[in-house]
Design a protein around this motif. Structure first.
Motif, PDB file in Angstrom:
ATOM      1  N   ALA A 155      41.379  42.547  35.107  1.00 45.41           N
ATOM      2  CA  ALA A 155      42.319  41.427  35.170  1.00 45.41           C
ATOM      3  C   ALA A 155      41.663  40.189  35.758  1.00 45.41           C
ATOM      4  O   ALA A 155      41.858  39.064  35.271  1.00 45.41           O
ATOM      5  CB  ALA A 155      43.540  41.821  35.999  1.00 45.41           C
ATOM      6  N   ALA A 179      39.320  38.777  33.177  1.00 45.31           N
ATOM      7  CA  ALA A 179      40.061  38.185  32.061  1.00 45.31           C
ATOM      8  C   ALA A 179      40.663  36.843  32.457  1.00 45.31           C
ATOM      9  O   ALA A 179      40.590  35.860  31.697  1.00 45.31           O
ATOM     10  CB  ALA A 179      41.153  39.140  31.592  1.00 45.31           C
ATOM     11  N   GLN A 180      41.254  36.771  33.656  1.00 43.68           N
ATOM     12  CA  GLN A 180      41.860  35.507  34.090  1.00 43.68           C
ATOM     13  C   GLN A 180      40.798  34.458  34.365  1.00 43.68           C
ATOM     14  O   GLN A 180      40.985  33.274  34.056  1.00 43.68           O
ATOM     15  CB  GLN A 180      42.711  35.727  35.331  1.00 43.68           C
ATOM     16  CG  GLN A 180      43.607  34.542  35.675  1.00 43.68           C
ATOM     17  CD  GLN A 180      44.605  34.243  34.577  1.00 43.68           C
ATOM     18  OE1 GLN A 180      45.563  34.979  34.398  1.00 43.68           O
ATOM     19  NE2 GLN A 180      44.400  33.167  33.830  1.00 43.68           N
ATOM     20  N   ASP A 239      46.805  36.301  32.378  1.00 44.74           N
ATOM     21  CA  ASP A 239      46.597  37.722  32.135  1.00 44.74           C
ATOM     22  C   ASP A 239      47.745  38.504  32.763  1.00 44.74           C
ATOM     23  O   ASP A 239      48.106  38.294  33.931  1.00 44.74           O
ATOM     24  CB  ASP A 239      45.260  38.164  32.732  1.00 44.74           C
ATOM     25  CG  ASP A 239      45.014  39.643  32.541  1.00 44.74           C
ATOM     26  OD1 ASP A 239      44.573  40.038  31.450  1.00 44.74           O
ATOM     27  OD2 ASP A 239      45.297  40.420  33.486  1.00 44.74           O
ATOM     28  N   ARG A 240      48.305  39.414  32.017  1.00 40.90           N
ATOM     29  CA  ARG A 240      49.497  40.140  32.473  1.00 40.90           C
ATOM     30  C   ARG A 240      49.219  40.938  33.744  1.00 40.90           C
ATOM     31  O   ARG A 240      50.023  40.960  34.680  1.00 40.90           O
ATOM     32  CB  ARG A 240      49.993  41.082  31.367  1.00 40.90           C
ATOM     33  CG  ARG A 240      51.262  41.841  31.714  1.00 40.90           C
ATOM     34  CD  ARG A 240      51.844  42.501  30.481  1.00 40.90           C
ATOM     35  NE  ARG A 240      50.977  43.538  29.957  1.00 40.90           N
ATOM     36  CZ  ARG A 240      51.019  44.821  30.320  1.00 40.90           C
ATOM     37  NH1 ARG A 240      51.910  45.219  31.220  1.00 40.90           N
ATOM     38  NH2 ARG A 240      50.217  45.718  29.793  1.00 40.90           N
ATOM     39  N   HIS A 241      48.076  41.595  33.810  1.00 37.83           N
ATOM     40  CA  HIS A 241      47.775  42.415  34.976  1.00 37.83           C
ATOM     41  C   HIS A 241      47.414  41.558  36.185  1.00 37.83           C
ATOM     42  O   HIS A 241      47.699  41.934  37.331  1.00 37.83           O
ATOM     43  CB  HIS A 241      46.649  43.388  34.651  1.00 37.83           C
ATOM     44  CG  HIS A 241      47.015  44.402  33.604  1.00 37.83           C
ATOM     45  ND1 HIS A 241      48.089  45.257  33.756  1.00 37.83           N
ATOM     46  CD2 HIS A 241      46.469  44.685  32.394  1.00 37.83           C
ATOM     47  CE1 HIS A 241      48.187  46.028  32.676  1.00 37.83           C
ATOM     48  NE2 HIS A 241      47.220  45.697  31.845  1.00 37.83           N
ATOM     49  N   ALA A 280      39.757  33.033  31.052  1.00 43.47           N
ATOM     50  CA  ALA A 280      40.746  32.109  30.496  1.00 43.47           C
ATOM     51  C   ALA A 280      40.646  30.741  31.174  1.00 43.47           C
ATOM     52  O   ALA A 280      40.742  29.696  30.517  1.00 43.47           O
ATOM     53  CB  ALA A 280      42.148  32.685  30.660  1.00 43.47           C
TER      54      ALA A 280
END
Length: 251
Positions: free
Chosen positions: A19, A22-23, A157-159, A26
């Motif tokens: 996570a 990923a964040q 990111d969702r997580h 982004a």
């Protein structure tokens, strides 16, 4: 008899690492697409420009390596849920190179698949718990960037958002211990807080409910309680459901 001590929340280390990366990716992609005029725009961060915000993000990532490379510690000194209550650690911005920061973080995590204790500057935490705090910082950065640059929508990111929501909710329970008020942030967190008659069955008499991003903004001072209530971004029922005196958490 005193109430049973709550167990500290556990975070899946592999999911947390993914996570954070990923964040960070982004945020990096969003910043790389900005022109000089957009980088000069003001943000909600104490007058910082978009460029300065991005430099702060790079510094918060570099801080992970700095924490790992400090002398080894043998005891955790900071419960993770207390981090948002005293996280005002001075971070010196670094030159804007989020790509290099991301590459370095990937390499660092590959070299440390375990979770050694690290000195964060605010206290000693296991590496994997410290990464949860980086998820909070990166979610905030993504939201701040989206709010600063017209038309920019940095994906969350969702997580990472889940981790940020849960940590900030747990921090509220630490700041205002008790069981009279239930704070719900579906689908990620539910905590009980505030002194008073403890609820045990049925619908609690004092309930606060809001969405994850609204909660993150409230908890970090990016959104005022009264404004959120006025815009129906928060529902609050019961005489102990007004959290305005407890937010922001670090305030």
């Amino acid at each position: 008899m005193p109430p049973a001590k709550k167990r500290a929340r556990k975070y899946d280390p592999l999911r947390t690492r993914a996570a954070v990366l990923a964040q960070l990716g982004a945020v990096r992609e969003a910043v790389e697409g900005l022109d000089p005029g957009q980088l000069a725009l003001p943000t909600r961060r104490e007058g910082a420009t978009v460029r300065e915000l991005a430099e702060q993000v790079a510094a918060s990532v570099v801080a992970v390596r700095q924490a790992v490379e400090r002398p080894a510690q043998f005891k955790q000194t900071l419960p993770l849920a207390e981090w948002p209550l005293r996280r005002a650690v001075a971070i010196t911005p670094v030159p804007l190179d989020l790509g290099a920061a991301e590459d370095d973080l990937r390499a660092l995590l590959a070299d440390h698949p375990g979770s050694p204790l690290v000195d964060t500057g605010a206290g000693v935490l296991p590496l994997n718990e410290y990464l949860v705090t980086r998820a909070v910082e990166l979610v905030l950065a993504a939201d701040d960037l989206s709010g600063a640059v017209p038309g920019l929508e940095v994906p969350l990111d969702r997580h990472a958002l889940a981790a940020a929501t849960r940590l900030l909710a747990d921090a509220l329970a630490v700041k205002a211990p008790g069981g009279s008020t239930e704070v719900r942030v579906p689908p990620y967190a539910v905590v009980q807080c505030v002194e008073g008659l403890r609820h045990t069955r049925g619908t609690p008499p004092n309930v606060v409910e809001t969405g994850p991003l609204t909660w993150v903004r409230l908890a970090t001072g990016r959104l005022a309680w009264a404004d959120a209530v006025a815009r129906a971004e928060v529902s609050a029922s019961g005489e102990r459901a007004d959290l305005s005196g407890l937010l922001p958490l670090g305030g």
